[in-house]
Scaffold this motif. Structure first.
Motif, PDB file in Angstrom:
ATOM      1  N   UNK A 114      32.356  84.357  59.989  1.00 27.08           N
ATOM      2  CA  UNK A 114      32.868  85.642  60.428  1.00 27.08           C
ATOM      3  C   UNK A 114      32.306  86.802  59.501  1.00 27.08           C
ATOM      4  N   UNK A 115      31.663  86.315  58.097  1.00 27.96           N
ATOM      5  CA  UNK A 115      31.279  87.121  57.310  1.00 27.96           C
ATOM      6  C   UNK A 115      30.577  86.385  56.276  1.00 27.96           C
ATOM      7  N   UNK A 116      29.031  86.753  56.249  1.00 27.37           N
ATOM      8  CA  UNK A 116      28.111  85.811  55.248  1.00 27.37           C
ATOM      9  C   UNK A 116      27.187  85.090  56.083  1.00 27.37           C
ATOM     10  N   UNK A 117      26.099  84.448  55.340  1.00 31.71           N
ATOM     11  CA  UNK A 117      26.272  84.254  53.831  1.00 31.71           C
ATOM     12  C   UNK A 117      25.961  85.447  53.159  1.00 31.71           C
ATOM     13  N   UNK A 118      26.467  85.302  51.941  1.00 32.73           N
ATOM     14  CA  UNK A 118      26.165  86.704  51.041  1.00 32.73           C
ATOM     15  C   UNK A 118      26.249  86.292  49.754  1.00 32.73           C
ATOM     16  N   UNK A 119      26.461  87.246  48.771  1.00 25.40           N
ATOM     17  CA  UNK A 119      26.722  87.163  47.246  1.00 25.40           C
ATOM     18  C   UNK A 119      27.566  88.106  47.035  1.00 25.40           C
ATOM     19  N   UNK A 128      35.299  94.275  34.076  1.00 26.27           N
ATOM     20  CA  UNK A 128      34.615  95.611  34.709  1.00 26.27           C
ATOM     21  C   UNK A 128      35.298  96.136  35.914  1.00 26.27           C
ATOM     22  N   UNK A 129      35.205  97.517  36.101  1.00 25.11           N
ATOM     23  CA  UNK A 129      35.645  97.928  37.029  1.00 25.11           C
ATOM     24  C   UNK A 129      34.630  98.391  38.228  1.00 25.11           C
ATOM     25  N   UNK A 130      34.817  97.680  39.336  1.00 27.23           N
ATOM     26  CA  UNK A 130      33.593  97.726  40.382  1.00 27.23           C
ATOM     27  C   UNK A 130      34.063  98.920  41.330  1.00 27.23           C
ATOM     28  N   UNK A 131      33.176  99.614  41.993  1.00 18.41           N
ATOM     29  CA  UNK A 131      33.302 100.542  42.996  1.00 18.41           C
ATOM     30  C   UNK A 131      33.390  99.647  44.081  1.00 18.41           C
ATOM     31  N   UNK A 132      34.498 100.157  45.314  1.00 19.20           N
ATOM     32  CA  UNK A 132      34.549  99.377  46.261  1.00 19.20           C
ATOM     33  C   UNK A 132      33.884  99.886  47.499  1.00 19.20           C
ATOM     34  N   UNK A 133      32.397  99.408  47.384  1.00 21.82           N
ATOM     35  CA  UNK A 133      31.293  99.621  48.402  1.00 21.82           C
ATOM     36  C   UNK A 133      30.964  98.277  48.992  1.00 21.82           C
ATOM     37  N   UNK A 171      28.744  92.671  48.844  1.00 22.49           N
ATOM     38  CA  UNK A 171      27.868  91.561  49.335  1.00 22.49           C
ATOM     39  C   UNK A 171      26.333  92.053  48.720  1.00 22.49           C
ATOM     40  N   UNK A 172      26.065  91.826  47.581  1.00 21.84           N
ATOM     41  CA  UNK A 172      24.724  92.437  46.997  1.00 21.84           C
ATOM     42  C   UNK A 172      23.627  92.012  47.684  1.00 21.84           C
ATOM     43  N   UNK A 173      23.690  91.017  48.235  1.00 23.75           N
ATOM     44  CA  UNK A 173      22.220  90.634  49.021  1.00 23.75           C
ATOM     45  C   UNK A 173      22.193  91.385  50.238  1.00 23.75           C
ATOM     46  N   UNK A 174      23.252  92.045  50.812  1.00 24.52           N
ATOM     47  CA  UNK A 174      23.241  92.723  52.065  1.00 24.52           C
ATOM     48  C   UNK A 174      22.947  91.900  53.216  1.00 24.52           C
ATOM     49  N   UNK A 175      23.290  90.438  53.326  1.00 25.74           N
ATOM     50  CA  UNK A 175      22.696  89.513  54.326  1.00 25.74           C
ATOM     51  C   UNK A 175      24.098  88.939  55.070  1.00 25.74           C
ATOM     52  N   UNK A 182      28.205  92.800  57.212  1.00 24.20           N
ATOM     53  CA  UNK A 182      29.413  93.625  56.955  1.00 24.20           C
ATOM     54  C   UNK A 182      30.815  92.856  57.283  1.00 24.20           C
ATOM     55  N   UNK A 183      31.754  93.140  56.637  1.00 24.35           N
ATOM     56  CA  UNK A 183      33.120  92.739  56.870  1.00 24.35           C
ATOM     57  C   UNK A 183      33.694  93.698  58.125  1.00 24.35           C
ATOM     58  N   UNK A 184      33.758  92.973  59.204  1.00 21.41           N
ATOM     59  CA  UNK A 184      34.348  93.795  60.295  1.00 21.41           C
ATOM     60  C   UNK A 184      35.908  94.147  60.215  1.00 21.41           C
ATOM     61  N   UNK A 185      36.565  94.938  61.184  1.00 24.85           N
ATOM     62  CA  UNK A 185      37.814  95.413  61.139  1.00 24.85           C
ATOM     63  C   UNK A 185      38.641  94.215  61.824  1.00 24.85           C
ATOM     64  N   UNK A 186      38.022  93.313  62.601  1.00 22.47           N
ATOM     65  CA  UNK A 186      38.878  92.054  62.924  1.00 22.47           C
ATOM     66  C   UNK A 186      39.005  91.128  61.932  1.00 22.47           C
ATOM     67  N   UNK A 187      37.857  91.055  60.902  1.00 18.77           N
ATOM     68  CA  UNK A 187      38.000  89.945  59.868  1.00 18.77           C
ATOM     69  C   UNK A 187      39.084  90.520  58.749  1.00 18.77           C
ATOM     70  N   UNK A 188      38.875  91.966  58.443  1.00 23.14           N
ATOM     71  CA  UNK A 188      40.006  92.626  57.659  1.00 23.14           C
ATOM     72  C   UNK A 188      41.474  92.505  58.157  1.00 23.14           C
ATOM     73  N   UNK A 189      41.723  92.472  59.531  1.00 21.93           N
ATOM     74  CA  UNK A 189      42.935  92.332  60.104  1.00 21.93           C
ATOM     75  C   UNK A 189      43.228  90.793  59.878  1.00 21.93           C
ATOM     76  N   UNK A 190      42.464  89.783  60.227  1.00 20.94           N
ATOM     77  CA  UNK A 190      42.841  88.469  59.766  1.00 20.94           C
ATOM     78  C   UNK A 190      43.257  88.147  58.504  1.00 20.94           C
ATOM     79  N   UNK A 191      42.353  88.922  57.494  1.00 26.85           N
ATOM     80  CA  UNK A 191      42.746  88.589  56.212  1.00 26.85           C
ATOM     81  C   UNK A 191      44.004  89.304  55.624  1.00 26.85           C
ATOM     82  N   UNK A 192      44.435  90.261  56.376  1.00 29.33           N
ATOM     83  CA  UNK A 192      45.779  90.844  56.062  1.00 29.33           C
ATOM     84  C   UNK A 192      46.965  89.833  56.648  1.00 29.33           C
TER      85      UNK A 192
END
Length: 285
Positions: free
Chosen positions: A211-216, A251-256, A261-265, A268-278
């Motif tokens: 549902x998200x990934x692969x990435x780093x 460190x303090x990372x910007x929430x971007x 996902x530094x690879x960009x692969x 993208x995390x979708x609204x459905x996945x964010x809802x599942x994580x909540x």
């Protein structure tokens, strides 16, 4: 005091129905089974990394942590007696309590470990980390650092996420802001990126696509693939988490998206996945 994350417990209405996924697809092996509880191990030495327990609703049942010995248990017991938390049980080698948001936490030492490898030819080696949604993240951060002794490794800006460690691994507990106290996701570790990709292929063949990934990830630097288990828990295969020393500067990372996902692969995390994580509260079936 605390040396590592041992296991998590998940409440479901029928653990036996969830067992085939975690045993046959995810790759864990049963070590104990009773009428209301199933414990499963990874390929490492930890006795178990996951407990599936009978509960009235789908939720986090508890977290198990390892202590550095009886002195660590005694020290933590003394600390908790000065806090506004509920101590459920204490002994020389084990204690159980509720954290400020009511999560059940076990801390123990001297527990048995496996001396032989798991019979599984695939699956996670160990539990990597657990991410917790907190209604009062500042209070949770204070408790886990000041009382339990975790150290902050990194944060997303304005404490949108706080990455906590208790040893050289970059994080084993992560705190995220939430509208309710709940489980965000559980991450299981394999040896390297190649093993993450093999797991992705195996799950796809079984009908469980990522549902998200692969990435780093940026914070922690770990490779990730996220999935949903059959009852909607977000679970992760991960590898190559950073090892840090006492000289590590948080460190303090910007929430971007680029830092998530530094690879960009990952797609993208979708609204459905964010809802599942909540993990919103669910009506009993």
């Amino acid at each position: 005091m605390i040396t590592h994350l041992r296991s998590v417990e998940i409440h479901v209405t029928n653990p036996a129905e969830l067992l085939p996924f975690y045993a046959d697809v995810w790759g864990l092996a049963v070590v104990e089974e009773t009428d209301d509880r199933i414990r499963l191990r990874g390929r490492g030495t930890e006795h178990h990394v996951l407990t599936l327990a009978t509960g009235e609703e789908h939720r986090l049942g508890g977290i198990s942590l390892a202590a550095d010995g009886e002195r660590g248990i005694a020290k933590l017991t003394d600390r908790l007696r000065g806090e506004q938390v509920e101590l459920l049980s204490t002994s020389d080698t084990r204690m159980e309590f509720l954290d400020p948001e009511g999560r059940r936490i076990e801390v123990a030492c001297g527990l048995p470990e496996h001396t032989a490898p798991s019979p599984k030819a695939y699956g996670p080696d160990r539990l990597s980390h657990v991410v917790l949604n907190s209604v009062d993240l500042a209070a949770a951060k204070d408790f886990y650092t000041r009382v339990l002794g975790f150290q902050v490794s990194d944060t997303y800006e304005n404490d949108q996420m706080v990455f906590l460690r208790c040893n050289s691994r970059h994080h084993c507990v992560v705190l995220a802001p939430g509208k309710w106290t709940s489980l965000n996701h559980v991450a299981y570790e394999v040896r390297d990126t190649d093993e993450v990709m093999k797991a992705l292929g195996r799950l796809r063949k079984a009908g469980f696509d990522t549902v998200w990934g692969p990435g780093r990830h940026g914070p922690g630097g770990n490779v990730f693939c996220y999935f949903l288990d059959p009852v909607g828990n977000v679970i992760e295969y991960t590898a190559e988490l950073l090892e840090v020393g006492d000289d590590w500067v948080p460190g303090e990372w910007a929430r971007t998206p680029e830092n998530a996902d530094v690879w960009g692969t990952g797609g993208g995390i979708t609204p459905a996945v964010i809802e599942a994580m909540s993990n919103p509260p669910r009506e009993p079936a």
